[in-house]
Enzyme design. Sequence first.
Site, PDB file in Angstrom:
ATOM      1  N   GLU A   1      12.952   2.441  13.654  1.00  0.00           N
ATOM      2  CA  GLU A   1      11.368   3.853  13.584  1.00  0.00           C
ATOM      3  C   GLU A   1      10.698   3.956  14.111  1.00  0.00           C
ATOM      4  OE1 GLU A   1       9.693   2.678   9.558  1.00  0.00           O
ATOM      5  OE2 GLU A   1      10.209   0.707   9.709  1.00  0.00           O
TER       6      GLU A   1
ATOM      7  N   TYR B   1       0.651  -0.782  -0.160  1.00  0.00           N
ATOM      8  CA  TYR B   1       0.427  -0.222   0.116  1.00  0.00           C
ATOM      9  C   TYR B   1       0.745   1.223  -0.191  1.00  0.00           C
ATOM     10  CZ  TYR B   1       0.911   0.756   4.916  1.00  0.00           C
ATOM     11  OH  TYR B   1       1.089   1.448   6.022  1.00  0.00           O
TER      12      TYR B   1
ATOM     13  N   LYS C   1       6.396  -1.620   1.728  1.00  0.00           N
ATOM     14  CA  LYS C   1       5.040  -0.906   2.601  1.00  0.00           C
ATOM     15  C   LYS C   1       3.692  -2.207   2.501  1.00  0.00           C
ATOM     16  CE  LYS C   1       3.032   3.144   3.260  1.00  0.00           C
ATOM     17  NZ  LYS C   1       2.922   3.772   4.814  1.00  0.00           N
TER      18      LYS C   1
ATOM     19  N   LEU D   1      11.198   1.728   6.970  1.00  0.00           N
ATOM     20  CA  LEU D   1      10.313   2.266   5.682  1.00  0.00           C
ATOM     21  C   LEU D   1      10.969   3.801   5.311  1.00  0.00           C
ATOM     22  CD1 LEU D   1       7.669   1.835   3.989  1.00  0.00           C
ATOM     23  CD2 LEU D   1       6.826   3.385   5.712  1.00  0.00           C
TER      24      LEU D   1
HETATM   25  N1  PDD Z   1       2.641   4.744   7.450  1.00  0.00           N
HETATM   26  N2  PDD Z   1       7.258   3.423   8.939  1.00  0.00           N
HETATM   27  C1  PDD Z   1       6.495   3.315   8.919  1.00  0.00           C
HETATM   28  C2  PDD Z   1       6.379   1.481   9.660  1.00  0.00           C
HETATM   29  C3  PDD Z   1       5.395   3.855   8.595  1.00  0.00           C
HETATM   30  O1  PDD Z   1       3.902   3.170   8.438  1.00  0.00           O
HETATM   31  C4  PDD Z   1       4.656   5.326   7.662  1.00  0.00           C
HETATM   32  C5  PDD Z   1       3.798   5.507   7.034  1.00  0.00           C
HETATM   33  C6  PDD Z   1       6.651   6.176   7.921  1.00  0.00           C
HETATM   34  C7  PDD Z   1       6.419   7.421   7.378  1.00  0.00           C
HETATM   35  O2  PDD Z   1       6.140   7.191   6.395  1.00  0.00           O
HETATM   36  P1  PDD Z   1       5.588   8.350   4.927  1.00  0.00           P
HETATM   37  O3  PDD Z   1       6.790   9.706   5.797  1.00  0.00           O
HETATM   38  O4  PDD Z   1       5.774   8.444   3.424  1.00  0.00           O
HETATM   39  O5  PDD Z   1       4.131   8.691   5.535  1.00  0.00           O
HETATM   40  C8  PDD Z   1       7.910   5.674   8.329  1.00  0.00           C
HETATM   41  C9  PDD Z   1       1.181   5.806   6.727  1.00  0.00           C
HETATM   42  C10 PDD Z   1       1.116   6.984   7.245  1.00  0.00           C
HETATM   43  C11 PDD Z   1       0.059   4.344   7.445  1.00  0.00           C
HETATM   44  O6  PDD Z   1       0.520   3.242   7.148  1.00  0.00           O
HETATM   45  O7  PDD Z   1      -0.909   5.137   7.550  1.00  0.00           O
END
Ligand code: PDD
Length: 289
Positions: free
Chosen positions: A181, A32, A149, A205
């Site tokens: 993270e 996703y 992801k 991620l």
């Molecule tokens: N998640 N690390 C993880 C495990 C995440 O699930 C996310 C974001 C990030 C930050 O990535 P980005 O800056 O590209 O949003 C880091 C999204 C927002 C979610 O699962 O809803």
Amino acid sequence: MGIVHLNGQLLPEEQAKIPVTDRGFLFGDGVYEVIPAYAGNFFHLDEHLARLQNSLDGVHISNPHSSAQWRQLLKQLLNANHANKADYSIYLQITRGSAARREHAFPQETHPTVFASATPIIKPSDETYAQGISAITLEDTRWKQCHIKAISLLPNILLRQQAVEAGAAEAILLKEGYLTEGAASNVFIVLKDEILTPPKSAELLPGITRDVVLELTQQQGLNSREAQISEQQLREASEIWVTSSTREILAVTQLDDQPVGKGKPGPLWSRIYADYQTFKKQLRQPATR
Ligand code: PDD
């Protein structure tokens, strides 16, 4: 009720149906993306689509669309939801599709299921930004391919839930004594006037917000770099930030019930958060992208 995209069709959410044999439903077999759109302008769409491609490659699902097709499809989704004035978050999911039998190995022939929705972004309150959030540290219990992801998010869900039950807003994860993270965010620390974030690897991620924040710190001429961060360095940090598409940049002001720095958002967070808001404002101008 919003309009969603399902396999080439735009339709009201309640009419969007997938077979119970979909491998996304049965196995969490899919990937996703979450992509913000500010007043109809995508936030780093090319970077999100590049990450989507990496996730698809990582799980051996072929990309059903070219970048141009994705752009058009998502634009149509925004238009159908009259999402051209406010800030929206696009959720985009691709699963391996349905198979006649529930069998772990990939089916012979698959037709990926493509789903996308657009919902208004509900940001944390101004008060939350002004005060910062609490976080707790937890052992990173996830798998060895966190750069994908994947929709199978049970470990992240359990970690975030543990944080919420402890009265915190995020779990900050440690693997073998080093920061990886957050449960759904990337992490930055300020240590002796240096801004540090762990380097990209299969243990985290590669956040799009993370890259933007790194860029902003460099534009500001601040001292920032990617580096391994030990648990001790995390605990000595004068500022801790978590970044994600939907929460943007939040200061962590309590870690495991101890104040971080002075226990309120620090001066570097204030600078970068303000820059981020300026960047968003520019993106909201008509026809910037
Ligand atoms: N998640 N690390 C993880 C495990 C995440 O699930 C996310 C974001 C990030 C930050 O990535 P980005 O800056 O590209 O949003 C880091 C999204 C927002 C979610 O699962 O809803």
